[in-house]
Design an enzyme around this catalytic site. Structure first.
Site, PDB file in Angstrom:
ATOM      1  CG  ASP A 121      -2.325   0.424   0.922  1.00 46.04           C
ATOM      2  OD1 ASP A 121      -2.463   1.276   0.028  1.00 46.04           O
ATOM      3  OD2 ASP A 121      -3.278  -0.025   1.589  1.00 46.04           O
TER       4      ASP A 121
ATOM      5  CG  ASP B 216      -9.263   2.317  -1.190  1.00 45.33           C
ATOM      6  OD1 ASP B 216      -8.269   2.213  -1.927  1.00 45.33           O
ATOM      7  OD2 ASP B 216      -9.221   2.177   0.048  1.00 45.33           O
TER       8      ASP B 216
HETATM    9  C1  GLA Z   1      -5.937   1.291   1.251  1.00 39.46           C
HETATM   10  C2  GLA Z   1      -6.043   0.305   0.099  1.00 39.46           C
HETATM   11  C3  GLA Z   1      -7.182  -0.665   0.364  1.00 39.46           C
HETATM   12  C4  GLA Z   1      -6.946  -1.402   1.678  1.00 39.46           C
HETATM   13  C5  GLA Z   1      -6.772  -0.400   2.806  1.00 39.46           C
HETATM   14  C6  GLA Z   1      -6.319  -1.063   4.098  1.00 39.46           C
HETATM   15  O1  GLA Z   1      -7.011   2.153   1.323  1.00 39.46           O
HETATM   16  O2  GLA Z   1      -6.222   0.972  -1.107  1.00 39.46           O
HETATM   17  O3  GLA Z   1      -7.310  -1.588  -0.698  1.00 39.46           O
HETATM   18  O4  GLA Z   1      -5.824  -2.228   1.568  1.00 39.46           O
HETATM   19  O5  GLA Z   1      -5.796   0.586   2.488  1.00 39.46           O
HETATM   20  O6  GLA Z   1      -6.165  -0.147   5.144  1.00 39.46           O
END
Ligand code: GLA
Length: 408
Positions: free
Chosen positions: A145, A202
Protein backbone atom coordinates in the site's frame (compact mmCIF):
# COMPACT_ATOMS: atom_id res chain seq x y z
CA UNK A 1 11.93 -25.34 -19.74
CA UNK A 2 14.21 -22.52 -18.80
CA UNK A 3 17.03 -22.09 -16.35
CA UNK A 4 16.29 -19.56 -13.70
CA UNK A 5 18.96 -18.35 -11.31
CA UNK A 6 17.54 -17.04 -8.11
CA UNK A 7 19.86 -14.58 -6.36
CA UNK A 8 21.85 -16.33 -3.63
CA UNK A 9 20.39 -19.71 -4.52
CA UNK A 10 21.24 -22.64 -6.73
CA UNK A 11 20.16 -22.60 -10.36
CA UNK A 12 16.68 -24.04 -10.66
CA UNK A 13 14.86 -25.31 -13.71
CA UNK A 14 11.52 -23.64 -14.12
CA UNK A 15 8.90 -23.14 -16.79
CA UNK A 16 8.07 -19.68 -18.06
CA UNK A 17 4.74 -19.96 -16.28
CA UNK A 18 6.41 -20.66 -12.95
CA UNK A 19 8.71 -17.68 -13.30
CA UNK A 20 6.15 -15.30 -14.72
CA UNK A 21 3.25 -15.97 -12.41
CA UNK A 22 1.48 -13.02 -13.97
CA UNK A 23 0.92 -14.36 -17.46
CA UNK A 24 -2.79 -13.82 -16.80
CA UNK A 25 -4.50 -11.57 -14.22
CA UNK A 26 -4.14 -12.99 -10.69
CA UNK A 27 -7.37 -14.25 -9.08
CA UNK A 28 -8.33 -14.91 -5.49
CA UNK A 29 -10.05 -13.56 -2.40
CA UNK A 30 -9.03 -10.64 -0.18
CA UNK A 31 -10.25 -9.92 3.35
CA UNK A 32 -10.49 -6.13 3.19
CA UNK A 33 -13.76 -5.25 1.48
CA UNK A 34 -15.90 -7.16 3.91
CA UNK A 35 -13.87 -7.70 7.06
CA UNK A 36 -11.27 -4.90 7.34
CA UNK A 37 -9.74 -5.21 10.83
CA UNK A 38 -12.16 -7.98 11.87
CA UNK A 39 -9.95 -10.82 10.71
CA UNK A 40 -8.51 -13.89 12.39
CA UNK A 41 -7.05 -17.25 11.45
CA UNK A 42 -10.39 -19.07 11.69
CA UNK A 43 -11.98 -16.72 9.20
CA UNK A 44 -9.08 -17.05 6.77
CA UNK A 45 -9.15 -20.85 7.07
CA UNK A 46 -12.89 -20.94 6.53
CA UNK A 47 -12.57 -18.83 3.41
CA UNK A 48 -9.81 -21.11 2.10
CA UNK A 49 -12.10 -24.09 2.78
CA UNK A 50 -14.97 -22.49 0.88
CA UNK A 51 -12.76 -21.69 -2.11
CA UNK A 52 -11.98 -25.38 -2.46
CA UNK A 53 -15.47 -26.69 -1.53
CA UNK A 54 -17.10 -24.49 -4.13
CA UNK A 55 -14.45 -25.24 -6.74
CA UNK A 56 -13.49 -21.57 -7.05
CA UNK A 57 -9.84 -22.64 -7.16
CA UNK A 58 -10.52 -24.71 -10.28
CA UNK A 59 -11.73 -21.53 -11.97
CA UNK A 60 -8.49 -19.73 -11.09
CA UNK A 61 -9.25 -18.14 -7.70
CA UNK A 62 -6.01 -19.23 -6.02
CA UNK A 63 -4.77 -16.42 -3.78
CA UNK A 64 -6.13 -16.08 -0.23
CA UNK A 65 -5.01 -12.62 0.84
CA UNK A 66 -5.00 -11.11 4.32
CA UNK A 67 -5.18 -7.33 3.99
CA UNK A 68 -4.38 -4.66 6.60
CA UNK A 69 -4.62 -4.95 10.43
CA UNK A 70 -3.05 -8.38 10.91
CA UNK A 71 -0.04 -7.51 13.10
CA UNK A 72 0.84 -6.40 16.59
CA UNK A 73 1.42 -2.66 16.91
CA UNK A 74 5.15 -3.11 17.65
CA UNK A 75 7.88 -5.12 15.99
CA UNK A 76 9.88 -7.67 17.99
CA UNK A 77 13.37 -6.95 19.33
CA UNK A 78 14.90 -8.03 16.02
CA UNK A 79 12.77 -5.56 14.14
CA UNK A 80 10.50 -8.24 12.70
CA UNK A 81 6.77 -7.94 12.23
CA UNK A 82 4.70 -9.95 14.70
CA UNK A 83 1.27 -11.36 13.86
CA UNK A 84 -1.49 -10.21 16.23
CA UNK A 85 -1.44 -12.82 18.98
CA UNK A 86 -5.19 -12.80 19.49
CA UNK A 87 -6.16 -12.84 15.83
CA UNK A 88 -3.47 -15.24 14.62
CA UNK A 89 -2.37 -17.28 17.66
CA UNK A 90 -0.95 -20.10 15.52
CA UNK A 91 1.20 -17.68 13.52
CA UNK A 92 1.44 -17.06 9.80
CA UNK A 93 3.59 -20.06 8.90
CA UNK A 94 0.89 -22.41 10.19
CA UNK A 95 -1.76 -20.52 8.25
CA UNK A 96 0.36 -20.59 5.10
CA UNK A 97 0.82 -24.36 5.52
CA UNK A 98 -2.95 -24.79 5.87
CA UNK A 99 -3.60 -22.76 2.73
CA UNK A 100 -0.86 -24.50 0.75
CA UNK A 101 -2.16 -27.94 1.78
CA UNK A 102 -5.36 -27.00 -0.02
CA UNK A 103 -3.42 -26.21 -3.18
CA UNK A 104 -4.00 -22.46 -2.70
CA UNK A 105 -1.60 -19.55 -2.41
CA UNK A 106 -1.14 -17.24 0.54
CA UNK A 107 -1.15 -13.46 0.32
CA UNK A 108 -0.31 -10.78 2.88
CA UNK A 109 -0.23 -7.01 3.10
CA UNK A 110 2.19 -4.26 4.00
CA UNK A 111 2.77 -0.66 3.03
CA UNK A 112 5.53 1.55 1.58
CA UNK A 113 5.10 4.30 4.19
CA UNK A 114 5.86 4.55 7.90
CA UNK A 115 2.50 3.02 8.90
CA UNK A 116 -0.08 0.97 7.05
CA UNK A 117 -3.32 2.72 6.12
CA UNK A 118 -4.89 1.16 9.22
CA UNK A 119 -2.06 2.51 11.44
CA UNK A 120 -0.02 -0.69 11.88
CA UNK A 121 3.76 -1.10 11.49
CA UNK A 122 4.74 -0.76 7.87
CA UNK A 123 7.73 -1.75 5.76
CA UNK A 124 9.39 1.65 5.22
CA UNK A 125 13.11 1.09 5.97
CA UNK A 126 12.33 -2.50 6.97
CA UNK A 127 11.84 -3.72 3.40
CA UNK A 128 14.54 -6.40 3.34
CA UNK A 129 13.74 -7.72 6.82
CA UNK A 130 10.04 -7.89 6.01
CA UNK A 131 10.53 -9.55 2.63
CA UNK A 132 12.64 -12.21 4.35
CA UNK A 133 10.02 -12.68 7.07
CA UNK A 134 7.26 -13.06 4.49
CA UNK A 135 9.39 -15.60 2.62
CA UNK A 136 9.97 -17.58 5.82
CA UNK A 137 6.26 -17.62 6.53
CA UNK A 138 5.55 -19.04 3.07
CA UNK A 139 3.89 -15.95 1.61
CA UNK A 140 3.23 -16.06 -2.17
CA UNK A 141 1.74 -12.59 -2.73
CA UNK A 142 2.37 -9.19 -1.17
CA UNK A 143 -0.08 -6.33 -1.50
CA UNK A 144 1.91 -3.14 -0.92
CA UNK A 145 0.00 0.00 0.00
CA UNK A 146 0.92 3.70 -0.16
CA UNK A 147 -0.21 5.40 3.08
CA UNK A 148 2.09 7.52 5.29
CA UNK A 149 4.78 7.84 2.65
CA UNK A 150 7.47 10.31 3.80
CA UNK A 151 7.27 13.38 1.59
CA UNK A 152 10.95 13.49 0.79
CA UNK A 153 11.03 10.06 -0.91
CA UNK A 154 9.57 9.23 -4.27
CA UNK A 155 7.01 6.48 -4.46
CA UNK A 156 8.80 4.84 -7.35
CA UNK A 157 11.93 4.37 -5.27
CA UNK A 158 10.01 2.74 -2.44
CA UNK A 159 8.31 0.30 -4.83
CA UNK A 160 11.63 -0.39 -6.53
CA UNK A 161 13.18 -1.01 -3.13
CA UNK A 162 10.51 -3.52 -2.09
CA UNK A 163 10.62 -5.07 -5.56
CA UNK A 164 14.34 -5.66 -5.08
CA UNK A 165 13.80 -6.97 -1.53
CA UNK A 166 11.23 -9.49 -2.76
CA UNK A 167 13.45 -10.57 -5.65
CA UNK A 168 16.18 -11.33 -3.10
CA UNK A 169 14.09 -12.96 -0.38
CA UNK A 170 14.53 -16.53 -1.60
CA UNK A 171 10.89 -17.13 -2.51
CA UNK A 172 8.72 -16.26 -5.50
CA UNK A 173 6.35 -13.61 -4.19
CA UNK A 174 3.94 -11.81 -6.49
CA UNK A 175 4.33 -8.09 -5.85
CA UNK A 176 0.93 -6.38 -5.88
CA UNK A 177 1.47 -2.62 -5.87
CA UNK A 178 -1.28 -0.47 -4.42
CA UNK A 179 -0.35 3.16 -4.98
CA UNK A 180 -3.78 4.06 -6.43
CA UNK A 181 -2.26 5.47 -9.63
CA UNK A 182 -0.51 8.23 -7.61
CA UNK A 183 2.73 9.89 -8.76
CA UNK A 184 2.06 8.72 -12.33
CA UNK A 185 2.36 5.08 -11.24
CA UNK A 186 1.84 3.87 -14.81
CA UNK A 187 5.15 5.42 -15.91
CA UNK A 188 7.38 3.49 -13.51
CA UNK A 189 5.45 0.55 -12.14
CA UNK A 190 6.85 -2.02 -14.56
CA UNK A 191 10.36 -1.07 -13.46
CA UNK A 192 9.63 -2.21 -9.90
CA UNK A 193 9.02 -5.87 -10.70
CA UNK A 194 5.35 -5.60 -9.65
CA UNK A 195 2.98 -8.13 -11.17
CA UNK A 196 -0.10 -5.95 -10.75
CA UNK A 197 -0.76 -2.33 -9.83
CA UNK A 198 -3.74 -0.39 -8.56
CA UNK A 199 -4.56 2.38 -11.02
CA UNK A 200 -7.39 4.05 -9.10
CA UNK A 201 -8.59 4.87 -5.57
CA UNK A 202 -10.54 2.51 -3.34
CA UNK A 203 -13.71 0.82 -4.51
CA UNK A 204 -16.98 0.93 -2.57
CA UNK A 205 -20.04 -1.22 -2.90
CA UNK A 206 -22.16 1.21 -4.88
CA UNK A 207 -22.98 1.78 -8.54
CA UNK A 208 -21.39 5.25 -8.43
CA UNK A 209 -18.07 3.76 -7.35
CA UNK A 210 -18.08 1.06 -10.03
CA UNK A 211 -19.06 3.54 -12.71
CA UNK A 212 -16.37 5.97 -11.63
CA UNK A 213 -13.65 3.31 -11.81
CA UNK A 214 -14.79 2.23 -15.29
CA UNK A 215 -14.85 5.84 -16.52
CA UNK A 216 -11.41 6.52 -15.08
CA UNK A 217 -10.04 3.58 -17.08
CA UNK A 218 -11.66 4.96 -20.21
CA UNK A 219 -10.32 8.48 -19.59
CA UNK A 220 -6.91 7.04 -19.04
CA UNK A 221 -7.00 5.21 -22.36
CA UNK A 222 -7.63 8.51 -24.09
CA UNK A 223 -5.22 10.58 -22.03
CA UNK A 224 -2.23 8.30 -21.93
CA UNK A 225 -1.97 7.04 -25.44
CA UNK A 226 -4.56 8.91 -27.40
CA UNK A 227 -5.34 5.80 -29.37
CA UNK A 228 -8.16 4.58 -27.20
CA UNK A 229 -6.27 1.46 -26.21
CA UNK A 230 -5.71 0.66 -22.54
CA UNK A 231 -2.01 1.10 -21.87
CA UNK A 232 0.23 -0.26 -19.13
CA UNK A 233 -1.84 -3.29 -18.23
CA UNK A 234 -0.93 -6.64 -19.67
CA UNK A 235 1.16 -9.76 -19.39
CA UNK A 236 3.60 -9.47 -16.51
CA UNK A 237 1.97 -6.48 -14.81
CA UNK A 238 -1.79 -6.14 -14.74
CA UNK A 239 -3.80 -3.00 -14.19
CA UNK A 240 -5.72 -3.65 -10.96
CA UNK A 241 -9.12 -1.95 -10.75
CA UNK A 242 -9.41 -3.03 -7.07
CA UNK A 243 -11.04 -5.92 -5.28
CA UNK A 244 -14.50 -6.98 -6.41
CA UNK A 245 -17.62 -5.90 -4.54
CA UNK A 246 -19.84 -8.47 -6.29
CA UNK A 247 -22.25 -9.99 -3.76
CA UNK A 248 -21.54 -7.61 -0.86
CA UNK A 249 -25.07 -6.19 -0.93
CA UNK A 250 -24.06 -3.20 1.16
CA UNK A 251 -22.66 -5.34 4.00
CA UNK A 252 -19.10 -5.18 5.32
CA UNK A 253 -16.41 -2.54 5.45
CA UNK A 254 -16.74 -0.96 2.01
CA UNK A 255 -20.45 -1.75 1.79
CA UNK A 256 -22.41 1.39 1.02
CA UNK A 257 -25.72 1.21 -0.79
CA UNK A 258 -24.94 -2.16 -2.38
CA UNK A 259 -25.72 -2.87 -6.02
CA UNK A 260 -28.31 -4.74 -8.05
CA UNK A 261 -27.33 -8.02 -9.70
CA UNK A 262 -27.38 -6.23 -13.05
CA UNK A 263 -24.83 -3.76 -11.68
CA UNK A 264 -22.66 -6.54 -10.24
CA UNK A 265 -22.68 -8.24 -13.66
CA UNK A 266 -21.62 -4.97 -15.29
CA UNK A 267 -18.86 -4.64 -12.68
CA UNK A 268 -17.61 -8.20 -13.35
CA UNK A 269 -17.83 -7.71 -17.13
CA UNK A 270 -15.73 -4.54 -16.90
CA UNK A 271 -13.02 -6.17 -14.79
CA UNK A 272 -13.04 -9.06 -17.29
CA UNK A 273 -12.70 -7.01 -20.48
CA UNK A 274 -10.06 -4.70 -18.92
CA UNK A 275 -8.02 -7.75 -17.74
CA UNK A 276 -8.02 -6.60 -14.14
CA UNK A 277 -7.02 -9.06 -11.41
CA UNK A 278 -10.16 -10.69 -9.98
CA UNK A 279 -9.96 -10.65 -6.19
CA UNK A 280 -13.30 -11.51 -4.62
CA UNK A 281 -14.22 -9.20 -1.74
CA UNK A 282 -17.51 -10.53 -0.41
CA UNK A 283 -18.04 -13.01 2.43
CA UNK A 284 -17.74 -16.14 0.31
CA UNK A 285 -18.96 -18.28 3.22
CA UNK A 286 -22.40 -16.75 2.77
CA UNK A 287 -22.62 -16.13 -0.97
CA UNK A 288 -26.09 -16.26 -2.47
CA UNK A 289 -26.71 -18.31 -5.61
CA UNK A 290 -26.83 -15.33 -7.96
CA UNK A 291 -23.51 -13.97 -6.65
CA UNK A 292 -21.90 -17.36 -7.12
CA UNK A 293 -23.28 -17.53 -10.64
CA UNK A 294 -21.66 -14.21 -11.51
CA UNK A 295 -18.29 -15.01 -9.96
CA UNK A 296 -18.14 -18.45 -11.56
CA UNK A 297 -19.20 -17.58 -15.09
CA UNK A 298 -16.52 -19.48 -17.00
CA UNK A 299 -17.03 -17.62 -20.26
CA UNK A 300 -16.54 -14.25 -18.60
CA UNK A 301 -13.53 -15.49 -16.64
CA UNK A 302 -12.06 -16.81 -19.92
CA UNK A 303 -12.21 -13.28 -21.37
CA UNK A 304 -10.40 -11.97 -18.30
CA UNK A 305 -7.78 -14.73 -18.40
CA UNK A 306 -7.17 -14.70 -22.13
CA UNK A 307 -3.52 -15.61 -22.73
CA UNK A 308 -2.92 -13.36 -25.73
CA UNK A 309 -2.75 -10.34 -23.45
CA UNK A 310 -3.95 -8.00 -26.22
CA UNK A 311 -4.92 -4.54 -24.99
CA UNK A 312 -8.57 -3.67 -24.63
CA UNK A 313 -9.58 -0.66 -26.70
CA UNK A 314 -12.51 1.71 -26.99
CA UNK A 315 -14.28 0.61 -30.17
CA UNK A 316 -16.70 3.54 -30.38
CA UNK A 317 -14.22 6.19 -29.28
CA UNK A 318 -15.10 8.79 -31.90
CA UNK A 319 -18.82 8.46 -31.29
CA UNK A 320 -18.31 8.51 -27.55
CA UNK A 321 -16.35 11.75 -27.68
CA UNK A 322 -18.82 13.38 -30.03
CA UNK A 323 -21.83 12.54 -27.91
CA UNK A 324 -20.25 12.60 -24.48
CA UNK A 325 -22.33 9.52 -23.83
CA UNK A 326 -22.25 6.86 -21.15
CA UNK A 327 -22.22 3.96 -23.56
CA UNK A 328 -18.66 2.88 -24.18
CA UNK A 329 -18.01 -0.24 -26.22
CA UNK A 330 -14.76 -1.93 -25.23
CA UNK A 331 -13.22 -4.69 -27.35
CA UNK A 332 -10.30 -7.07 -26.95
CA UNK A 333 -8.79 -9.59 -29.34
CA UNK A 334 -8.79 -13.10 -27.86
CA UNK A 335 -6.13 -15.75 -28.25
CA UNK A 336 -8.29 -17.97 -30.49
CA UNK A 337 -9.07 -15.11 -32.87
CA UNK A 338 -12.44 -14.16 -31.40
CA UNK A 339 -13.09 -10.59 -30.30
CA UNK A 340 -14.67 -9.96 -26.91
CA UNK A 341 -16.95 -6.93 -26.99
CA UNK A 342 -18.41 -5.28 -23.88
CA UNK A 343 -21.28 -2.88 -24.57
CA UNK A 344 -21.92 -0.68 -21.55
CA UNK A 345 -24.88 1.48 -20.71
CA UNK A 346 -23.55 3.45 -17.74
CA UNK A 347 -26.40 5.95 -17.89
CA UNK A 348 -29.53 5.95 -15.74
CA UNK A 349 -31.84 5.61 -18.75
CA UNK A 350 -32.50 2.86 -21.21
CA UNK A 351 -30.21 3.53 -24.17
CA UNK A 352 -29.33 2.31 -27.61
CA UNK A 353 -25.81 0.86 -27.64
CA UNK A 354 -24.27 -0.37 -30.84
CA UNK A 355 -21.04 -1.17 -32.58
CA UNK A 356 -20.05 -1.56 -36.17
CA UNK A 357 -17.63 -4.06 -37.62
CA UNK A 358 -15.29 -1.34 -38.84
CA UNK A 359 -14.78 -0.23 -35.24
CA UNK A 360 -13.18 -3.65 -34.72
CA UNK A 361 -11.22 -3.37 -37.95
CA UNK A 362 -13.72 -5.48 -39.84
CA UNK A 363 -15.13 -3.54 -42.74
CA UNK A 364 -17.31 -5.08 -45.46
CA UNK A 365 -14.28 -5.56 -47.66
CA UNK A 366 -13.02 -8.23 -45.25
CA UNK A 367 -15.97 -10.44 -46.35
CA UNK A 368 -16.19 -12.28 -43.05
CA UNK A 369 -19.26 -13.53 -41.19
CA UNK A 370 -19.63 -12.64 -37.54
CA UNK A 371 -21.27 -14.91 -34.98
CA UNK A 372 -21.79 -13.79 -31.41
CA UNK A 373 -22.34 -15.51 -28.11
CA UNK A 374 -23.83 -13.47 -25.27
CA UNK A 375 -21.68 -14.52 -22.31
CA UNK A 376 -24.37 -13.81 -19.73
CA UNK A 377 -27.47 -15.22 -21.44
CA UNK A 378 -25.69 -17.89 -23.50
CA UNK A 379 -27.67 -16.80 -26.56
CA UNK A 380 -25.92 -17.31 -29.93
CA UNK A 381 -26.69 -15.41 -33.10
CA UNK A 382 -25.24 -14.07 -36.33
CA UNK A 383 -24.39 -10.38 -36.59
CA UNK A 384 -25.75 -9.16 -39.92
CA UNK A 385 -24.56 -6.16 -41.91
CA UNK A 386 -21.52 -5.70 -39.65
CA UNK A 387 -23.67 -3.91 -37.10
CA UNK A 388 -25.04 -4.91 -33.75
CA UNK A 389 -27.43 -2.80 -31.77
CA UNK A 390 -29.17 -3.33 -28.45
CA UNK A 391 -31.66 -1.40 -26.34
CA UNK A 392 -29.70 -1.62 -23.14
CA UNK A 393 -31.09 -1.40 -19.62
CA UNK A 394 -29.57 1.30 -17.37
CA UNK A 395 -26.28 0.25 -15.69
CA UNK A 396 -26.03 -2.86 -17.84
CA UNK A 397 -23.35 -4.49 -19.93
CA UNK A 398 -23.84 -6.86 -22.84
CA UNK A 399 -20.73 -8.97 -23.08
CA UNK A 400 -20.28 -10.73 -26.42
CA UNK A 401 -17.68 -13.06 -27.77
CA UNK A 402 -17.62 -12.56 -31.51
CA UNK A 403 -16.36 -15.34 -33.77
CA UNK A 404 -15.02 -14.37 -37.21
CA UNK A 405 -15.67 -16.83 -40.00
CA UNK A 406 -13.96 -15.98 -43.29
CA UNK A 407 -16.40 -16.48 -46.18
CA UNK A 408 -15.69 -19.49 -48.39
C1 GLA B 1 -5.94 1.29 1.25
C2 GLA B 1 -6.04 0.31 0.10
C3 GLA B 1 -7.18 -0.66 0.36
C4 GLA B 1 -6.95 -1.40 1.68
C5 GLA B 1 -6.77 -0.40 2.81
C6 GLA B 1 -6.32 -1.06 4.10
O1 GLA B 1 -7.01 2.15 1.32
O2 GLA B 1 -6.22 0.97 -1.11
O3 GLA B 1 -7.31 -1.59 -0.70
O4 GLA B 1 -5.82 -2.23 1.57
O5 GLA B 1 -5.80 0.59 2.49
O6 GLA B 1 -6.17 -0.15 5.14
Amino acid sequence: MLYFYRAGGKPEKKTTEEIMFTLTPPMGWNSWNTFAQNIDENLIRQCADVIVEKGLDKLGYKYVVIDDCWSEKVRDKNGRLVPDKKKFPSGMKALADYIHAKGLKFGMYSCAGTLTCGGYPSSYEYEFIDAKTFAEWGVDFLKYDFCFKPEFVQGKNLYRRMGAALANCGRDILFSACSWGAEQTHEWIRSTGAGMWRSTGDIFDSWESIKSIILQQIDRAGAYCGAGAMPFGGIGCFNDMDMLVVGMHGKGHVGLTGCSYEEYKTHFSAWAIFASPLMIGCDIRNMDAETEKILTNKDVIAVNQDERGAQPYIANEVWLKAHNAGSPVIARLMNNGDIAVAMFNLSDEKARVDFRGDQLGLSRSTRVRLFARDLWSGEEFEIHNYTYCTQAEPHSCTLLRVKIIPEE
